[in-house]
Design a protein around this motif. Structure first.
Motif, PDB file in Angstrom:
ATOM      1  N   GLU A   9       0.814  -1.223   0.000  1.00 19.10           N
ATOM      2  CA  GLU A   9       0.000   0.000   0.000  1.00 19.10           C
ATOM      3  C   GLU A   9       0.848   1.274   0.000  1.00 19.10           C
ATOM      4  N   ASP A  10       2.153   1.094   0.115  1.00 11.09           N
ATOM      5  CA  ASP A  10       2.997   2.266   0.288  1.00 11.09           C
ATOM      6  C   ASP A  10       3.788   2.563  -0.991  1.00 11.09           C
ATOM      7  N   LYS A  11       3.319   3.542  -1.722  1.00 11.27           N
ATOM      8  CA  LYS A  11       3.966   3.838  -3.014  1.00 11.27           C
ATOM      9  C   LYS A  11       5.159   4.775  -2.842  1.00 11.27           C
ATOM     10  N   VAL A  12       5.291   5.320  -1.647  1.00  8.57           N
ATOM     11  CA  VAL A  12       6.313   6.353  -1.469  1.00  8.57           C
ATOM     12  C   VAL A  12       7.679   5.791  -1.064  1.00  8.57           C
ATOM     13  N   MET A  13       7.647   4.616  -0.498  1.00  6.69           N
ATOM     14  CA  MET A  13       8.919   4.063  -0.014  1.00  6.69           C
ATOM     15  C   MET A  13       9.701   3.453  -1.172  1.00  6.69           C
ATOM     16  N   ASN A  14      10.053   4.322  -2.104  1.00  7.92           N
ATOM     17  CA  ASN A  14      10.673   3.795  -3.329  1.00  7.92           C
ATOM     18  C   ASN A  14      12.190   3.935  -3.340  1.00  7.92           C
ATOM     19  N   GLU A  15      12.765   4.249  -2.202  1.00  7.42           N
ATOM     20  CA  GLU A  15      14.225   4.269  -2.138  1.00  7.42           C
ATOM     21  C   GLU A  15      14.726   2.828  -2.276  1.00  7.42           C
ATOM     22  N   ALA A  16      15.815   2.667  -3.011  1.00  9.63           N
ATOM     23  CA  ALA A  16      16.382   1.321  -3.149  1.00  9.63           C
ATOM     24  C   ALA A  16      17.077   0.928  -1.843  1.00  9.63           C
ATOM     25  N   GLY A  17      17.081  -0.352  -1.557  1.00  8.57           N
ATOM     26  CA  GLY A  17      17.795  -0.832  -0.367  1.00  8.57           C
ATOM     27  C   GLY A  17      16.974  -1.837   0.411  1.00  8.57           C
ATOM     28  N   GLY A  18      17.433  -2.148   1.603  1.00 15.22           N
ATOM     29  CA  GLY A  18      16.775  -3.149   2.433  1.00 15.22           C
ATOM     30  C   GLY A  18      15.852  -2.485   3.438  1.00 15.22           C
ATOM     31  N   LEU A  19      14.648  -3.016   3.519  1.00 13.50           N
ATOM     32  CA  LEU A  19      13.636  -2.481   4.441  1.00 13.50           C
ATOM     33  C   LEU A  19      13.673  -3.286   5.744  1.00 13.50           C
ATOM     34  N   SER A  20      13.635  -2.559   6.860  1.00 13.63           N
ATOM     35  CA  SER A  20      13.607  -3.225   8.174  1.00 13.63           C
ATOM     36  C   SER A  20      12.518  -2.585   9.018  1.00 13.63           C
ATOM     37  N   GLY A  21      12.289  -3.152  10.183  1.00 12.85           N
ATOM     38  CA  GLY A  21      11.286  -2.596  11.094  1.00 12.85           C
ATOM     39  C   GLY A  21       9.945  -3.282  10.946  1.00 12.85           C
ATOM     40  N   LYS A  22       8.901  -2.569  11.363  1.00 12.45           N
ATOM     41  CA  LYS A  22       7.565  -3.163  11.488  1.00 12.45           C
ATOM     42  C   LYS A  22       7.072  -3.913  10.246  1.00 12.45           C
ATOM     43  N   PRO A  23       7.241  -3.366   9.028  1.00 10.88           N
ATOM     44  CA  PRO A  23       6.708  -4.083   7.856  1.00 10.88           C
ATOM     45  C   PRO A  23       7.403  -5.417   7.588  1.00 10.88           C
ATOM     46  N   LEU A  24       8.536  -5.657   8.229  1.00 11.93           N
ATOM     47  CA  LEU A  24       9.280  -6.910   8.018  1.00 11.93           C
ATOM     48  C   LEU A  24       8.818  -8.006   8.979  1.00 11.93           C
ATOM     49  N   ARG A  25       8.081  -7.597  10.001  1.00 14.79           N
ATOM     50  CA  ARG A  25       7.761  -8.524  11.104  1.00 14.79           C
ATOM     51  C   ARG A  25       7.127  -9.838  10.632  1.00 14.79           C
ATOM     52  N   THR A  26       6.081  -9.746   9.842  1.00 19.38           N
ATOM     53  CA  THR A  26       5.318 -10.943   9.485  1.00 19.38           C
ATOM     54  C   THR A  26       6.151 -11.907   8.650  1.00 19.38           C
ATOM     55  N   ARG A  27       6.836 -11.374   7.635  1.00 22.25           N
ATOM     56  CA  ARG A  27       7.630 -12.261   6.762  1.00 22.25           C
ATOM     57  C   ARG A  27       8.765 -12.923   7.535  1.00 22.25           C
ATOM     58  N   SER A  28       9.399 -12.152   8.393  1.00 21.30           N
ATOM     59  CA  SER A  28      10.499 -12.735   9.155  1.00 21.30           C
ATOM     60  C   SER A  28       9.995 -13.859  10.076  1.00 21.30           C
ATOM     61  N   THR A  29       8.833 -13.661  10.661  1.00 26.10           N
ATOM     62  CA  THR A  29       8.257 -14.723  11.506  1.00 26.10           C
ATOM     63  C   THR A  29       7.913 -15.959  10.668  1.00 26.10           C
ATOM     64  N   GLU A  30       7.377 -15.722   9.464  1.00 29.75           N
ATOM     65  CA  GLU A  30       7.065 -16.846   8.558  1.00 29.75           C
ATOM     66  C   GLU A  30       8.319 -17.660   8.251  1.00 29.75           C
ATOM     67  N   VAL A  31       9.415 -16.953   7.998  1.00 35.35           N
ATOM     68  CA  VAL A  31      10.675 -17.630   7.663  1.00 35.35           C
ATOM     69  C   VAL A  31      11.132 -18.476   8.860  1.00 35.35           C
ATOM     70  N   ILE A  32      11.044 -17.906  10.047  1.00 35.12           N
ATOM     71  CA  ILE A  32      11.440 -18.648  11.254  1.00 35.12           C
ATOM     72  C   ILE A  32      10.571 -19.905  11.400  1.00 35.12           C
ATOM     73  N   ARG A  33       9.270 -19.731  11.206  1.00 33.04           N
ATOM     74  CA  ARG A  33       8.334 -20.861  11.347  1.00 33.04           C
ATOM     75  C   ARG A  33       8.703 -21.977  10.363  1.00 33.04           C
ATOM     76  N   LEU A  34       8.977 -21.574   9.142  1.00 34.74           N
ATOM     77  CA  LEU A  34       9.320 -22.549   8.096  1.00 34.74           C
ATOM     78  C   LEU A  34      10.624 -23.283   8.425  1.00 34.74           C
ATOM     79  N   LEU A  35      11.637 -22.532   8.851  1.00 36.57           N
ATOM     80  CA  LEU A  35      12.938 -23.148   9.146  1.00 36.57           C
ATOM     81  C   LEU A  35      12.846 -24.074  10.347  1.00 36.57           C
TER      82      LEU A  35
END
Ligand SMILES: Cc1cc2nc3c(=O)[nH]c(=O)nc-3n(C[C@H](O)[C@H](O)[C@H](O)COP(=O)(O)O)c2cc1C
Length: 359
Positions: free
Chosen positions: A257-283
């Protein structure tokens, strides 16, 4: 429109790091005051044969130069990871290269492993060690110099590990930063295998010479890998006798939903929470809980920390929350963890690891 501000924050960050170092070294009672304000209650645990007074660690990238090694524990961290450090010194990418979205409690960075290089690190860490060192476990994050081609990556990682061996309680092989061209290709089976073989050989040789055990070596993964790729990384790590996995690094994906965060690079913080938890669950599921996991990505409070433990994380790390929540974040999380353990009837943190898989 949402504000995405260039963090003149890189300068801010440098100033805070320097001020912390100077105040801690020269103002009597400064560290004691920090501990009084921000020190965490104990949530003792053990992983890879190391004792941790609490599971919440400082994630890589915050103290890239390892300039505050003895100071982080006074902000309630149970362990720290310094770096990423590369074999050769390098400037990193052009500035600005750090951005903050206060709306999303997120950072975007494309630092590109700016660091003094392994040789200079030996000098500065030696000086620090002679004066005062951390009483909590210290991890060192190993990156790859931009000038080193992927074909020689094993010499780079093993070379840095060799130089910095005496300073680390554990090492993290970082093959998942999105900010060094093609680095993430090193997560693929044969590439990773070569790197870990070289690191293990150096680790064993130095341990034998010092009549001690080899140091734990963990692999840090990207949240942007497909499930089958993540499983393959875990299989390689296990086959190579790795101690654990750090899940996860930053993501190149953006909240839809966020069209403004178009800087290139790695995103961290709150928006990463769910995916990172999914990865942990899978591993955790893929390895039947046999490979310890360090959970990192969007941890900012006790709920996000507990979610990672439930998914299978034995230890935790955070970076972005220190920026958005401030230095009280570790104390709040550890207080909350003690409360959660009691509420759920667990006698130890280790007992709670992976609980979401069993309920
Ligand atoms: C400015 C910045 C620099 C980083 N540098 C590194 C690094 O050198 N090595 C690494 O493995 N991870 C690095 N990271 C990733 C963090 O260690 C962590 O995996 C990521 O920020 C997710 O945690 P968080 O959501 O708590 O911030 C960096 C993150 C940020 C924001």
């Amino acid at each position: 429109m949402m504000a995405v501000l260039p963090l003149s924050s890189e300068s801010m960050h440098s100033i805070v790091m320097k001020k912390t170092r100077i105040r801690s070294n020269y103002i009597p009672g400064y560290r004691r005051l920090l501990r009084l304000l921000f020190g965490s209650p104990s949530v003792e645990t053990e992983a890879f044969g190391i004792h941790f007074d609490n599971p919440v660690g400082l994630a890589a990238g915050m103290d890239k130069k390892g300039e505050n090694v003895p100071n982080w524990e006074y902000l309630g961290f149970g362990w720290i990871e310094i770096g990423g450090i590369t074999l050769h010194p390098q400037e990193g990418n052009p500035k600005p290269r750090m951005f903050r979205s206060t709306k999303h409690n997120a950072l975007i960075n494309r630092m590109g492993f700016n660091n003094p290089g392994s040789e200079a690190m030996v000098e500065s860490l030696s000086k620090q060690k002679a004066k005062l060192w951390a009483s909590v476990p210290v991890g060192i994050n190993l990156g790859k110099s931009k000038i080193t081609p992927n074909e020689q990556a094993e010499e780079e990682y093993a070379g840095t590990l060799e130089r910095l061996w005496e300073f680390a309680d554990l090492f993290v092989v970082n093959v998942s930063s999105p900010n060094t061209p093609n680095l993430r290709e090193l997560q693929a089976g044969s590439e990773l295998d070569r790197i870990l073989t070289a690191c293990n050989a150096v680790n064993s040789r130095l341990a034998d010479a010092a009549s001690t055990n080899p140091k734990p070596i963990l692999v840090k993964v990207s949240p942007d890998l497909e499930d089958n790729q993540l499983k393959a990384v875990a299989d390689t790590a296990i086959a190579q006798g790795c101690t654990g996995i750090v899940a996860t690094n930053t993501t190149t994906s953006r909240p839809a939903e966020d069209k403004v965060m178009n800087e290139a690079g790695g995103l961290s913080g709150k928006p990463l929470r769910t995916r990172s938890t999914e990865v942990i669950r899978l591993l955790y599921a893929h390895t039947n809980g046999t490979l310890p996991i360090v959970g990192v990505g969007g941890i900012s409070d006790v709920e996000s920390a507990w979610e990672k433990i439930g998914a299978g994380a034995s230890l935790l790390q955070l970076y972005s929350a220190l920026v958005f929540e401030g230095p009280g974040v570790n104390k709040a999380i550890n207080k909350g963890l003690n409360r959660k353990l009691k509420e759920h009837g667990f006698n130890s943190l280790a007992e709670a690891v992976g609980h979401a898989h069993r309920s």
